[in-house]
Structure formats: structure tokens, C-alpha cells
Motif scaffolding. Structure first.
Motif, PDB file in Angstrom:
ATOM      1  N   TRP A   1     -15.816  -6.050 -33.203  1.00 30.41           N
ATOM      2  CA  TRP A   1     -16.849  -7.117 -32.327  1.00 30.41           C
ATOM      3  C   TRP A   1     -16.305  -8.754 -32.214  1.00 30.41           C
ATOM      4  O   TRP A   1     -16.603  -9.096 -31.407  1.00 30.41           O
ATOM      5  N   GLN A   2     -15.397  -8.400 -33.466  1.00 28.93           N
ATOM      6  CA  GLN A   2     -15.079 -10.025 -34.239  1.00 28.93           C
ATOM      7  C   GLN A   2     -13.950 -10.638 -33.086  1.00 28.93           C
ATOM      8  O   GLN A   2     -13.807 -11.753 -32.143  1.00 28.93           O
ATOM      9  N   LYS A   3     -13.031  -9.356 -32.908  1.00 29.01           N
ATOM     10  CA  LYS A   3     -12.123  -9.421 -31.841  1.00 29.01           C
ATOM     11  C   LYS A   3     -12.105  -9.662 -30.723  1.00 29.01           C
ATOM     12  O   LYS A   3     -11.857 -10.398 -29.722  1.00 29.01           O
ATOM     13  N   GLU A   4     -13.131  -9.097 -29.868  1.00 26.32           N
ATOM     14  CA  GLU A   4     -13.649  -8.243 -29.002  1.00 26.32           C
ATOM     15  C   GLU A   4     -14.655  -9.755 -27.962  1.00 26.32           C
ATOM     16  O   GLU A   4     -14.129  -9.839 -27.045  1.00 26.32           O
ATOM     17  N   LEU A   5     -15.055 -10.319 -29.319  1.00 35.52           N
ATOM     18  CA  LEU A   5     -15.959 -11.039 -28.254  1.00 35.52           C
ATOM     19  C   LEU A   5     -15.637 -12.801 -28.897  1.00 35.52           C
ATOM     20  O   LEU A   5     -15.796 -13.859 -27.778  1.00 35.52           O
ATOM     21  N   ILE A   6     -15.214 -12.800 -30.153  1.00 35.95           N
ATOM     22  CA  ILE A   6     -14.274 -14.212 -30.750  1.00 35.95           C
ATOM     23  C   ILE A   6     -13.904 -14.488 -31.262  1.00 35.95           C
ATOM     24  O   ILE A   6     -12.642 -15.329 -31.422  1.00 35.95           O
ATOM     25  N   GLY A   7     -12.570 -12.996 -31.059  1.00 36.11           N
ATOM     26  CA  GLY A   7     -10.871 -13.334 -31.259  1.00 36.11           C
ATOM     27  C   GLY A   7      -9.960 -13.483 -30.215  1.00 36.11           C
ATOM     28  O   GLY A   7      -9.149 -13.047 -30.964  1.00 36.11           O
ATOM     29  N   GLY A   8     -10.065 -13.897 -28.876  1.00 33.22           N
ATOM     30  CA  GLY A   8      -9.598 -14.162 -27.967  1.00 33.22           C
ATOM     31  C   GLY A   8      -8.151 -15.331 -28.825  1.00 33.22           C
ATOM     32  O   GLY A   8      -8.720 -16.404 -30.071  1.00 33.22           O
ATOM     33  N   THR A   9      -7.616 -16.117 -27.614  1.00 40.16           N
ATOM     34  CA  THR A   9      -7.139 -17.544 -28.207  1.00 40.16           C
ATOM     35  C   THR A   9      -6.929 -18.493 -26.647  1.00 40.16           C
ATOM     36  O   THR A   9      -6.884 -18.343 -25.093  1.00 40.16           O
TER      37      THR A   9
ATOM     38  N   PRO B   1     -14.461 -14.083 -24.278  1.00 39.12           N
ATOM     39  CA  PRO B   1     -13.866 -13.234 -23.004  1.00 39.12           C
ATOM     40  C   PRO B   1     -14.433 -14.180 -21.835  1.00 39.12           C
ATOM     41  O   PRO B   1     -15.637 -15.045 -21.708  1.00 39.12           O
ATOM     42  N   GLY B   2     -13.530 -14.566 -20.202  1.00 36.23           N
ATOM     43  CA  GLY B   2     -13.538 -14.673 -19.830  1.00 36.23           C
ATOM     44  C   GLY B   2     -12.932 -15.678 -19.483  1.00 36.23           C
ATOM     45  O   GLY B   2     -12.578 -16.454 -20.174  1.00 36.23           O
ATOM     46  N   ASP B   3     -13.092 -16.266 -18.351  1.00 32.08           N
ATOM     47  CA  ASP B   3     -12.131 -17.419 -17.316  1.00 32.08           C
ATOM     48  C   ASP B   3     -13.336 -18.999 -18.106  1.00 32.08           C
ATOM     49  O   ASP B   3     -13.421 -19.687 -16.395  1.00 32.08           O
ATOM     50  N   PHE B   4     -13.057 -19.760 -19.059  1.00 28.30           N
ATOM     51  CA  PHE B   4     -13.926 -20.647 -19.361  1.00 28.30           C
ATOM     52  C   PHE B   4     -12.848 -21.846 -19.662  1.00 28.30           C
ATOM     53  O   PHE B   4     -11.806 -21.762 -19.873  1.00 28.30           O
ATOM     54  N   LYS B   5     -13.328 -22.864 -18.768  1.00 27.28           N
ATOM     55  CA  LYS B   5     -12.365 -23.991 -19.186  1.00 27.28           C
ATOM     56  C   LYS B   5     -13.180 -25.378 -19.745  1.00 27.28           C
ATOM     57  O   LYS B   5     -14.507 -25.718 -19.042  1.00 27.28           O
ATOM     58  N   TYR B   6     -12.457 -26.120 -20.557  1.00 29.08           N
ATOM     59  CA  TYR B   6     -13.424 -27.792 -19.965  1.00 29.08           C
ATOM     60  C   TYR B   6     -12.374 -28.472 -19.530  1.00 29.08           C
ATOM     61  O   TYR B   6     -11.135 -29.027 -20.245  1.00 29.08           O
ATOM     62  N   LEU B   7     -12.543 -29.725 -18.891  1.00 30.06           N
ATOM     63  CA  LEU B   7     -11.336 -30.457 -17.856  1.00 30.06           C
ATOM     64  C   LEU B   7     -12.192 -32.195 -18.207  1.00 30.06           C
ATOM     65  O   LEU B   7     -12.940 -32.018 -18.188  1.00 30.06           O
ATOM     66  N   LYS B   8     -11.171 -32.892 -18.691  1.00 27.38           N
ATOM     67  CA  LYS B   8     -11.003 -34.220 -19.006  1.00 27.38           C
ATOM     68  C   LYS B   8     -10.630 -34.979 -18.510  1.00 27.38           C
ATOM     69  O   LYS B   8      -8.604 -34.392 -18.521  1.00 27.38           O
ATOM     70  N   GLY B   9     -10.179 -36.162 -17.647  1.00 26.63           N
ATOM     71  CA  GLY B   9      -9.443 -36.766 -16.456  1.00 26.63           C
ATOM     72  C   GLY B   9      -9.971 -37.896 -17.088  1.00 26.63           C
ATOM     73  O   GLY B   9     -11.339 -38.457 -17.350  1.00 26.63           O
TER      74      GLY B   9
ATOM     75  N   PHE C   1     -21.457 -16.230 -28.392  1.00 27.09           N
ATOM     76  CA  PHE C   1     -21.046 -14.204 -28.865  1.00 27.09           C
ATOM     77  C   PHE C   1     -20.882 -14.701 -30.562  1.00 27.09           C
ATOM     78  O   PHE C   1     -20.845 -13.014 -30.687  1.00 27.09           O
ATOM     79  N   THR C   2     -21.056 -15.597 -31.219  1.00 29.11           N
ATOM     80  CA  THR C   2     -20.392 -15.702 -32.351  1.00 29.11           C
ATOM     81  C   THR C   2     -21.731 -14.229 -33.241  1.00 29.11           C
ATOM     82  O   THR C   2     -21.274 -13.680 -34.165  1.00 29.11           O
ATOM     83  N   LYS C   3     -22.760 -15.180 -33.026  1.00 29.04           N
ATOM     84  CA  LYS C   3     -24.233 -13.629 -34.029  1.00 29.04           C
ATOM     85  C   LYS C   3     -23.921 -12.644 -33.213  1.00 29.04           C
ATOM     86  O   LYS C   3     -24.108 -11.664 -34.136  1.00 29.04           O
ATOM     87  N   GLU C   4     -23.722 -12.402 -32.131  1.00 29.58           N
ATOM     88  CA  GLU C   4     -23.635 -10.925 -31.447  1.00 29.58           C
ATOM     89  C   GLU C   4     -22.108 -10.111 -32.442  1.00 29.58           C
ATOM     90  O   GLU C   4     -22.792  -8.477 -32.686  1.00 29.58           O
ATOM     91  N   ALA C   5     -21.257 -10.795 -32.694  1.00 18.62           N
ATOM     92  CA  ALA C   5     -19.737 -10.488 -32.282  1.00 18.62           C
ATOM     93  C   ALA C   5     -19.979  -9.756 -34.457  1.00 18.62           C
ATOM     94  O   ALA C   5     -19.356  -9.235 -34.868  1.00 18.62           O
ATOM     95  N   ILE C   6     -20.656 -10.585 -35.316  1.00 12.08           N
ATOM     96  CA  ILE C   6     -20.747 -10.397 -36.549  1.00 12.08           C
ATOM     97  C   ILE C   6     -22.176  -9.383 -36.482  1.00 12.08           C
ATOM     98  O   ILE C   6     -22.345  -8.911 -37.536  1.00 12.08           O
TER      99      ILE C   6
ATOM    100  N   ALA D   1     -21.202   0.546 -31.229  1.00 11.96           N
ATOM    101  CA  ALA D   1     -21.695   0.526 -30.095  1.00 11.96           C
ATOM    102  C   ALA D   1     -20.567   1.082 -29.203  1.00 11.96           C
ATOM    103  O   ALA D   1     -19.092   1.069 -28.908  1.00 11.96           O
ATOM    104  N   PRO D   2     -21.039   1.320 -27.754  1.00 16.90           N
ATOM    105  CA  PRO D   2     -20.696   1.674 -26.628  1.00 16.90           C
ATOM    106  C   PRO D   2     -19.165   0.793 -26.292  1.00 16.90           C
ATOM    107  O   PRO D   2     -19.078  -0.468 -27.032  1.00 16.90           O
ATOM    108  N   ALA D   3     -18.772   1.381 -25.620  1.00 14.17           N
ATOM    109  CA  ALA D   3     -17.307   0.333 -24.833  1.00 14.17           C
ATOM    110  C   ALA D   3     -18.185  -1.198 -24.008  1.00 14.17           C
ATOM    111  O   ALA D   3     -19.005  -0.910 -23.468  1.00 14.17           O
ATOM    112  N   LEU D   4     -17.345  -2.377 -23.609  1.00 15.47           N
ATOM    113  CA  LEU D   4     -18.263  -3.125 -23.138  1.00 15.47           C
ATOM    114  C   LEU D   4     -18.667  -2.902 -21.277  1.00 15.47           C
ATOM    115  O   LEU D   4     -19.356  -3.576 -20.341  1.00 15.47           O
ATOM    116  N   TYR D   5     -17.632  -2.615 -21.319  1.00 13.81           N
ATOM    117  CA  TYR D   5     -17.419  -1.766 -19.855  1.00 13.81           C
ATOM    118  C   TYR D   5     -17.154  -0.472 -19.784  1.00 13.81           C
ATOM    119  O   TYR D   5     -16.608   0.118 -19.842  1.00 13.81           O
TER     120      TYR D   5
END
Length: 1011
Positions: free
Chosen positions: A333-341, A374-382, A417-422, A428-432
């Protein structure tokens, strides 16, 4: 992650850096048969440009080696022209830079890049706030970094650029989530109030409030409320100075108790119009994953827990072991929830130039940062920054204007999601499900991605401007005034639609909630000043007097809406069936002051500096609104004494300095002394009622901080070795805290001054060495080290106050009282604790007496900078000696439906076992549950979290100009949080907040173009 012991092998950190290089040079033979007249006919005109790698250098002396009469000076474009023969050698010399020689070798164009001379840093003028002072002549304690230090780091927050680079400045990152904040402490904690220890920030002369602009109701993705400091673009900063002692901070009076951070933005420079653009791209990931149980180990723990509790038939809600979930399934779950790039993109550009009278700079910045979630989230700054400088032809009248505007758009998941990841069971079942919908597994699985149905979004718009006008009335007498204005507007929304819950609950849009926060803050400041300087014989006098008039207004509205006809209407408060105001605050802060400074320098050996300030603040009651603060600093430049110069030649610089003075603290919020009323939201006879919320206290006064410091600065061998040793003692008194009141008053406490005293003492050491200094290769090292001690000296009636379990006289403020663990009972396998009072009963009031200090014992950084021709390598090691909460504190009881670290496998199983972890239990036995809770609240839950970290590394290459003609190209590779050496078992040793994303390891590459 590699591990490093702080105890084995002696010293904590030994670094071995081996550099090998060979230089060869074959001089051209002179043609001795040529006659002098023929030689003169061979002379050509040589031209070129001298730069510092980015900007042209004006005033560089260009001469022919061996011919003292043949020389010229580069113009304001850095260009020069000189007549020389093809086999001559040119010498380039300029104050603050290494002298460079270049053979002509028949060339007609010769461009040169000079490198800074680290041995001449004492001649640099540094910003001290209302005045500037030569580094060698300052009497106060000021730490400094410049844009060259900042540019090597892939950071979006200016505080991140300061980590590990300044003695006495302790900075920790709050979260690895985009837009997160940092904690900064300058020489320790001075106030008993956690909100009263922030430094004063000054941006181009304008005070910038660092008070949070978020709300507890909306800032759920980060551990703290949104910080306004994210608005400051590190790429716009020319230098950062941190004022620490009384001599440096007293001129800021009531706002300088916790130090002052001065940020100076970049300015236009004289020369032809130049364009600089850079593009940076990279990615970030977690530095490491925690070692958690696999499915087989986890299920074995769960079954053993039920067996220990005497349960043979698993409960219906024990889905992980009763057959509801696949026992062979395994998910990291660490890779699934907080292991992205996370991806990073930054584009920065600027145009600058000007004449001898008028200079300008216009720059822009755009950055985009995504998350590891997971998801398409972003922080934009100009960001946009402008600077204009103009001086009259006779240089008497000058005007300077700085302006910056920043827009931020932060779109994040509603929760971390860090708390859930650990903690989620590995089986536990699949997310989808097969159809791509959220999987609720027959209502047996609390799907962590359900929160993605909601959203967190914040928008911030920040304007900061400042203008400085000055006129030289007579020689040395200058009248000037600065005018500053800031306007910050922030909004954030956190929506929680009914779709975050399982469909089995049968909820509709009437169960959807949305929380909205809007914060506005405007401030203006005017500071007229009169400065005078005059040389009198062997002495020099600098004097300054001025005033400050500031007004800041703030308002915040936090609302909640619920009961929507459709989730599509959640962004419209008018569509809510129920709409309530959770918080509504409007405040006005007014401040005025008069300040002065007098500096006397005799023969550049003996210096005395006196500063003072009379402050007035609207935050205090009648008769307490004004206070006076001041300091005196002195320095003896013994390195300039004839005796030292004659008999101790290897000492190139020597200075003894000291300071003593008082500063204040008014970080208490507004209207705290007044009797105030709050709308309770209750309706009586159709009217919303008011309830008393605070009692009047006319004796509400200033906190004061008395500072004392002594330091010695020495340079050896032409400053190739430069050291600073400083000792300081700060005592803060007249603490503003809540004084307990009897219940009959209707209030539990009243804000008032208490005769409690807090002391900070410490030793700061900085060492800079120029290991190699050559025109083609140089190597400079810088070490800073801080050992600090914080102590509560006195607290009247502490034993009878609400703070009795929080503070201890003689101990630091940042402590926690815990039980003392004595290990396991070998017969029962249950944790045991020391019965301090010997009454046979373990209670928090009587037995939670062991004290753990969470302040770092010492910290610092080791920085190296190497140049070899067009290649530059910078790297910084940061080190901290400290204790921190460990995995015992972070995780639940072993045996419950929650994953655990693999270390828990070493547990008690039968009488006689002496394992470190107690018997497994499913949670139904209160004695085991209670022992586990106390274990987390004992000294077993805190362990060594010391670390050495390769905080930053940067490798850059300047493409030779003979390849690019008039264009300059620089390629760079940068990394942040690259390596960590520690024996800490948690997510990250620096990180102090459980359940949130720790700092990320970041890699970036960049290209900079200048023409």
C-alpha cells in the motif's frame, strides 16, 4: 537507506574527498631572430568580454603580463579592447575575484569568466536592515546566503534554501506535499506560546506577516494551516540575511526577539540589455518505504492475537482473517498510495540592463508541481518581479522601486494517504472493481481513495511593493523615506460529498458538506529616515534616525454548507440547505516607532555601535502600548594592530566583538487585552446572541528578550582559513500566558504577563577554508555547527497551573513527559513501567515523570564548492543530533486490524520470553490495550533520530563562449535529500508529524540561456 552510527568509530562525521588532477603547460618559444621593429608590426587589437558567468563585470583591469604600462579597464558592458602581440599573456584582476591569466595564442577575441575570491569576503557589504555594513566591520551576528547558494537547489520555498547553511538557524520541513510549510527557529524557543516564536520577515524593507492564512477546517492535506511564505519566489532573491543577536535585531525593537529574516530581491545592473531564461524539469519520490509486514506475517499476527484472547470464531467484522478477504492477496500500500512520482517544471526569465543613471529588471516565473498521490493533482505558481533604479546626474537624488506579484493555484487531495498506506492490511481488497468503480467489497472495505471524490483547492494572490526615495542634502547627509504596501487574498475550499461513503449507507447529496475559507490581509508602511556619515581625523561616524508607521488589517471568514440538491452545486453556497458561519474575524493592527543608530569607527580598529527603538503597538492595553528597546555592540579589529601585522604575519584578520541589549515580542494576536464578545450562533427572539469570550486586562504588556553575545573571528593565511566562534545567552521574560482563574468567573484563564523566564544559550562555530585557489581549479569548504540549550529558568506557581504537565523548571520548553518503560513481564508478556511514587498503581499524574528533550542537541552543515574550468560542483551535508518519536508511537497495538513494522515480529509468545514487543492481542483485553497505550507514551516511544543527509548536490557546466558566440549556456543537474545516514526506523528522521507525507527526494535538470 544506509545506516550510520553516532557512537561507533569515534567522531560523528568523517569525510574523505580525494581530488586528483594534473596540469600541463607548454610555453610557446619566442622567435629570437625577429628584430624589435618586426615585433611591433605583429601587434593586434584584442577584444572581449569579462563576466562572472552570468553578468558582465565593469571595472576589471586588463593588462599585459610583464608590461605594466599596457592596461585598460572593462566598460559597463564588461567589454575591453587592448593592443598586444600574439604571444602575450593577459592578466585580468578585479576586487572580490581571483586574478586570471590567459595566453592570447594568436586570438583576436578573448572572453573571460572570473571566479569569486573567497578570501576577500570581508570586503563585502551585507544588509543589516536599515543600513548596510562591511562584513569585516559588523558588530552584530548576521548569517548570510546569496542567490548563488539558492540557484543550486530545486526548491520552491525560500526557507528550504536556508536549511543546513546557517549557524543558529534550525529549519525543519513540515510535509512533502506541494505547498507545505517549514518551521524555523533562530537560536531556540523564547516564548511559552508556540505561536510566539516566529521571526520577523522583511522583504525589500516591507514587513511580511508569516501568520497562517489557512483554516483548521480546510487545511486537511497538510499538518499545519497554509503559510503565506510560499508566495516568495526563491528565484527572485538576491540575498538572505538572518539577524540574530541584540546588536543586529534591537533596531527592530518589539518585533526582533525571535530574530529577523531580511530578503533582498534582485535588482537591475548597469550594462547592455540582457535576457536570461532557464527551464528546469525533474521528479520526486519518497526517500524510502518503511519495512512492514507481508500478508503471511500479518495474518499470522492476527490469528495469534485472537488465540491469545481466547477467541476461536473470528468476529464478523474481522474481514482480513474470517474469509471475507482473500488470504493470498498482497498489496504494497505504500507503493499504491504514496509511491508515485511527482513532477517538477520551472520556467524563469528576466530582462535587465540600464545606463549609469537608470537600471531596470523585469522577471517572470512559472512552476508546476504534482504529487506522489494517486490522481491528477498539481500546485501551480506564477510570479512577476520588477525593479527600477534611477539616480540624478549628480547622484544626489535616487529612487528605487520593487514590486512583486504572485498567483498560486493548489489543487490537492482532501486528505493525506500516508497513514492509510502504512496501516491498511496487506490483504485488503483492490481499490477498483472490474468496472473501474471504487471497490467497497460488500461494505467491508473503507476504500482510502474514496476521499478523492472530494477536493481541496486553494487560490492565493499576493502583491508586495516598495519604493525608496532619497536625497543627499549635503555631503554625507541623506534624507530618505520608504513606502511599502502588501495585499494578500487567499481562498480555499474543502468539499466532502456523500460519495466518499459506501453506497451501502444509502446517503444522498443532502449529506454532502463543504468548508470554505477566505482570508484577506492588507498592510502599508511608511519609514522616513535621516542618515549622516562623516570622517573626523582617524575616526568615522555613521548615524541614523527614523520612524515607522504601519497599519495592517486582516479579515477571515470560514463557513460550512450542507444539504445540497446535487453535488454539482457544492461550489455555490447559496445552494446549501444549511449554511453556517464557523468563524468570522476582522482585526486591525497599528504600529509606530522611532529608531536610531550611531556607529563610531576609530582607525578601522575600534568600533562601537549603539541602536535604539521606541515602539508603540495597538496590541497592548492603555499605559502599556509603548516600550523602549536598545542594544550596544562593540568590536576590536586586533588583526589591524601593527604588532599583529609585524609579528604574527599568518593572521590576516582578527576581530573580537560583543553585544548586549533588549528586544521585544508582540506576537500575541490582536485585541487580547480587551473584554470581547463572540456570536454563538444561537437565536433568541429572532436575534443572534452574543457571549463573553475574553476578560479585560489593562496590565497586558510586552514580552522582553535580553540578549548577550561574545564572538571572535579570525582569518589565517590571507583568509584562506576563516573561523568564527560565538557564544550567546538570550533570556526572555514577562511571558504572556493564560493565568488560571476560578470557575466562578466563567472563564478558565485570562491572558496576562507572568514572571516566567526562558533562557537560550549556545555555541556557534563557522569555518571556511579555501583548500585550492587557482584560476582553473578552486575548492572552498564551509562548515557551520550549533550546539544550543533551552531552559525554563522560572515559572511562579507552576505546580498549580494548567502547564504543570507541560513544563518543568530547569528543562527545555520542547519536552514531553513520559512513562519509564522497564520492559516486559516475562510471565505475562505485558509491558511494565516504573511506579515512580511506589503506590502500586500506574497513573499519568504520578508516574509519567521521565523527561524527553525533543530539541536538537546540535546541528549544522558542511558545504563544498568546486570549480574546474567550466564545471562547478556544489554539495551540502546536513547533520542533526536529536531524538524523535518512533514507530512505537506511530502504530496501533500489534494484533489489531492494522499493519505493523516487521520489528514487531520479535514479540513475546510464551512465559520466559524477553522479546522487545508484548503479547499480541485483538484489543478486547483492557490490560493489554492499556499497557500498549502507555508503552507508546513511554520513553520506548522515543529514540535516537540523528542523521547525516546529503541535502543538496548540484553539477553545472558552462558551455565555452567560443562555441556559442555571444550566447551563454549553462547545463545543470541538481538533487535534494539525496542520501540519508541514520539508524532511525520511522519514515524520515527530520519529519516530526506522524501520518503525513515526509520530505521527498528530488532530481532536476535545467538549462540556462543568457544573451
Amino acid at each position: 537507506m544506509k545506516k550510520y552510527s553516532f557512537y561507533k568509530g569515534g567522531s560523528a562525521f568523517w569525510y574523505l574527498i580525494i581530488f586528483g588532477f594534473s596540469l600541463s603547460y607548454t610555453p610557446a618559444s619566442a622567435n629570437k631572430v625577429l628584430r624589435p621593429m618586426h615585433y611591433l608590426l605583429q601587434q593586434n587589437q584584442i577584444s572581449g568580454t569579462v563576466t562572472d558567468g552570468v553578468n558582465p563585470l565593469a571595472g576589471v583591469t586588463v593588462s599585459i603580463k610583464g608590461k605594466a604600462t599596457s592596461a585598460t579597464i572593462s566598460d559597463f558592458n564588461g567589454q575591453y579592447t587592448l593592443t598586444a602581440s600574439p604571444d602575450d599573456t593577459l592578466v585580468f584582476s578585479f576586487m572580490g575575484f581571483l586574478t586570471t591569466t590567459e595566453s592570447i595564442n594568436g586570438r583576436k577575441t578573448l572572453n573571460v569568466q572570473l571566479q569569486e575570491d573567497a578570501t576577500q569576503l570581508q570586503e563585502v557589504h551585507i544588509n543589516a536592515g536599515y543600513y548596510s555594513v562591511k562584513e569585516s566591520e559588523r558588530t552584530g551576528s548576521i548569517a548570510r546566503i546569496t542567490s548563488k547558494d539558492i540557484e543550486t537547489q530545486p526548491v520552491t520555498n525560500v526557507l528550504a534554501a536556508m536549511q543546513g547553511r546557517m549557524a543558529g538557524v534550525d529549519i525543519t520541513q513540515q510535509t512533502g506535499t506541494p505547498g507545505g510549510g517549514f518551521d524555523i527557529r533562530i537560536r531556540g524557543l523564547n516564548s511559552l506560546r508556540s505561536s510566539g516564536n516566529a521571526p520577523l520577515y522583511i522583504i525589500d524593507g516591507v514587513p511580511y506577516s508569516s501568520d497562517a492564512i489557512g483554516s483548521f477546517y480546510t487545511s486537511s492535506t497538510t499538518p499545519r494551516q497554509t503559510s503565506p511564505l510560499n508566495s516568495i519566489n526563491p528565484g527572485d532573491i538576491e540575498s538572505i540575511e538572518v539577524l540574530k543577536d541584540a546588536d543586529a535585531t534591537a533596531i527592530y525593537g518589539s518585533r526582533g526577539a525571535n530574530g529577523v529574516v531580511l530578503l533582498t530581491t534582485k535588482r537591475g545592473k548597469e550594462g547592455t540589455t540582457r535576457f536570461t531564461g532557464s527551464v528546469s524539469s525533474g521528479f520526486g519520490q519518497l526517500t524510502r518505504f518503511m519495512d512492514l509486514m507481508h500478508t503471511r506475517e500479518y495474518l499470522q499476527m492476527r490469528r495469534e492475537a485472537y488465540a491469545n484472547d481466547g477467541i476461536v470464531s473470528y468476529p464478523a467484522d474481522a474481514y482480513d482473517v474470517n474469509g471475507s478477504w482473500d488470504p493470498s492477496r498482497e498489496t504494497n500500500w505504500q507503493k499504491e498510495l504514496i509511491g508515485g512520482t511527482s513532477n517538477y517544471t520551472t520556467v524563469q526569465s528576466s530582462v535587465s540592463g540600464g545606463s549609469a543613471q537608470t537600471q531596470f529588471l523585469l522577471s517572470g516565473n512559472y512552476s508546476k508541481e504534482t504529487t506522489v498521490f494517486p490522481g491528477d493533482f498539481k500546485y501551480l505558481k506564477g510570479n512577476m518581479h520588477v525593479n527600477l533604479n534611477h539616480a540624478s546626474e549628480n547622484k544626489k537624488f535616487r529612487i528605487n522601486f520593487n514590486g512583486g506579484y504572485t498567483a498560486q493555484d493548489n489543487f490537492l487531495p482532501p486528505s493525506d494517504f500516508t497513514k492509510e498506506a502504512i496501516t491498511i492490511a496487506p490483504n485488503a481488497p483492490a481499490l477498483y472493481d472490474a468496472a473501474g468503480n471504487l471497490n467497497w467489497e460488500n461494505n467491508s472495505f473503507n476504500n482510502p481513495l474514496a476521499s478523492l471524490e472530494g477536493k481541496f483547492k486553494s487560490l492565493t494572490y499576493d502583491l508586495i511593493t516598495n519604493s525608496l526615495l532619497s536625497y543627499e542634502l549635503t555631503d554625507g547627509l541623506v534624507l530618505k523615506s520608504s513606502f511599502g504596501y502588501s495585499d494578500l487574498r487567499h481562498s480555499e475550499i474543502n468539499s466532502q460529498p456523500y460519495t466518499i461513503y459506501s453506497p451501502a449507507y444509502g446517503l444522498g447529496s443532502d449529506a454532502s458538506f463543504v468548508f470554505d475559507n477566505n482570508t484577506n490581509r492588507q498592510s502599508w508602511i511608511i519609514e522616513p529616515q535621516l542618515s549622516w556619515n562623516r570622517k573626523i581625523g582617524h575616526g568615522k561616524i555613521d548615524a541614523l534616525m527614523g520612524g515607522t508607521f504601519q497599519d495592517q488589517s486582516s479579515n477571515q471568514l470560514v463557513t460550512m454548507g450542507s444539504g445540497f440538491s446535487s453535488n454539482s452545486q457544492m461550489d455555490n453556497p447559496g445552494s446549501a440547505a444549511n449554511y453556517s458561519v464557523l468563524s468570522s474575524n476582522q482585526t486591525i493592527y497599528k504600529y509606530q516607532a522611532f529608531f536610531g543608530r550611531a556607529n563610531f569607527n576609530w582607525m578601522e580598529r575600534y568600533i562601537v555601535n549603539v541602536t535604539g527603538r521606541r515602539d508603540g503597538s495597538s496590541r497592548f492595553g492603555p499605559g502599556k502600548q509603548f516600550a523602549t528597546f536598545g542594544a550596544v555592540g562593540a568590536a576590536w579589529l586586533f588583526g589591524n594592530e601593527a604588532l599583529i601585522k609585524k609579528h604574527v604575519g599568518f593572521v590576516s584578520f582578527g576581530k573580537l566583538r560583543g553585544s548586549y541589549g533588549t528586544t521585544g515580542n508582540d506576537q500575541i494576536g490582536d485585541y487580547q487585552y480587551l473584554d470581547t464578545y463572540t456570536s454563538s450562533g444561537n437565536i433568541y427572539q429572532g436575534i443572534s446572541d452574543l457571549s463573553p469570550s475574553r476578560l479585560f486586562n489593562p496590565n497586558f504588556g510586552w514580552e522582553t528578550n535580553t540578549k548577550l553575545e561574545f564572538a571572535v573571528e579570525t582569518g589565517f593565511f590571507n583568509d584562506r582559513i576563516f573561523t568564527t566562534f560565538a557564544w550567546y545567552r538570550n533570556r526572555s521574560s514577562n511571558q504572556l500566558v493564560g493565568t488560571p482563574l476560578p470557575g466562578t468567573t466563567g472563564f478558565t484563564s485570562i491572558q496576562s504577563n507572568l514572571d516566567a523566564r526562558v533562557q537560550n544559550t549556545g555555541v556557534e562555530i563557522t569555518i571556511r577554508t579555501v583548500n585550492i585557489s587557482h584560476s582553473t581549479f578552486s575548492w572552498v569548504s564551509s562548515l557551520n555547527f550549533t550546539q544550543a540549550k533551552n531552559e525554563l529558568l522560572s515559572f511562579p506557581s507552576l505546580a498549580g497551573s494548567p502547564y504543570r504537565n507541560q513544563y518543568v523548571i530547569g528543562q527545555p520548553l520542547n519536552i514531553t513527559k513520559v512513562y519509564h518503560s522497564t520492559g516486559l513481564n516475562p510471565q505475562t508478556g505485558v509491558y511494565q513501567f516504573e511506579d515512580v511514587n511506589g503506590d502500586g498503581v500506574i497513573t499519568a499524574a504520578d508516574d509519567r515523570k521521565t523527561i524527553k528533550n525533543l530539541n536538537p542537541q546540535y546541528y549544522g552543515g558542511l558545504q563544498n564548492q568546486l570549480h574546474y574550468g567550466p564545471v562547478q560542483l556544489d554539495f551540502l551535508f546536513q547533520f542533526v543530533k536529536q531524538e524523535n518519536f518512533n514507530t512505537t508511537f506511530m502504530f496501533g497495538m500489534p494484533g489489531i486490524m492494522s499493519n505493523q513494522p516487521t520489528a514487531v515480529l520479535d514479540h513475546w509468545q510464551e512465559p520466559g520470553d524477553l522479546a522487545p514487543y508484548q503479547i499480541y492481542s485483538s484489543g478486547i483485553k483492557s490490560a493489554i490495550q492499556r499497557a500498549n497505550t502507555r508503552h507508546a507514551q513511554s520513553d520506548a516511544g522515543i529514540s535516537d533520530a540523528s542523521y547525516i543527509r546529503l541535502k543538496n548536490i548540484s553539477l553545472s557546466y558552462d558551455v565555452p563562449e567560443r562555441w556559442t558566440k555571444k550566447m551563454k549556456l549553462r547545463f545543470s543537474l541538481q538533487g535534494q535529500n539525496m542520501l540519508t545516514f541514520t539508524k532511525y526506523k520511522g519514515a524520515d528522521p527530520e519529519f516530526r508529524t506522524a501520518g503525513f507525507l515526509p520530505p521527498l527526494r528530488i532530481y532536476t535538470s535545467s538549462l540556462q540561456v543568457t544573451f
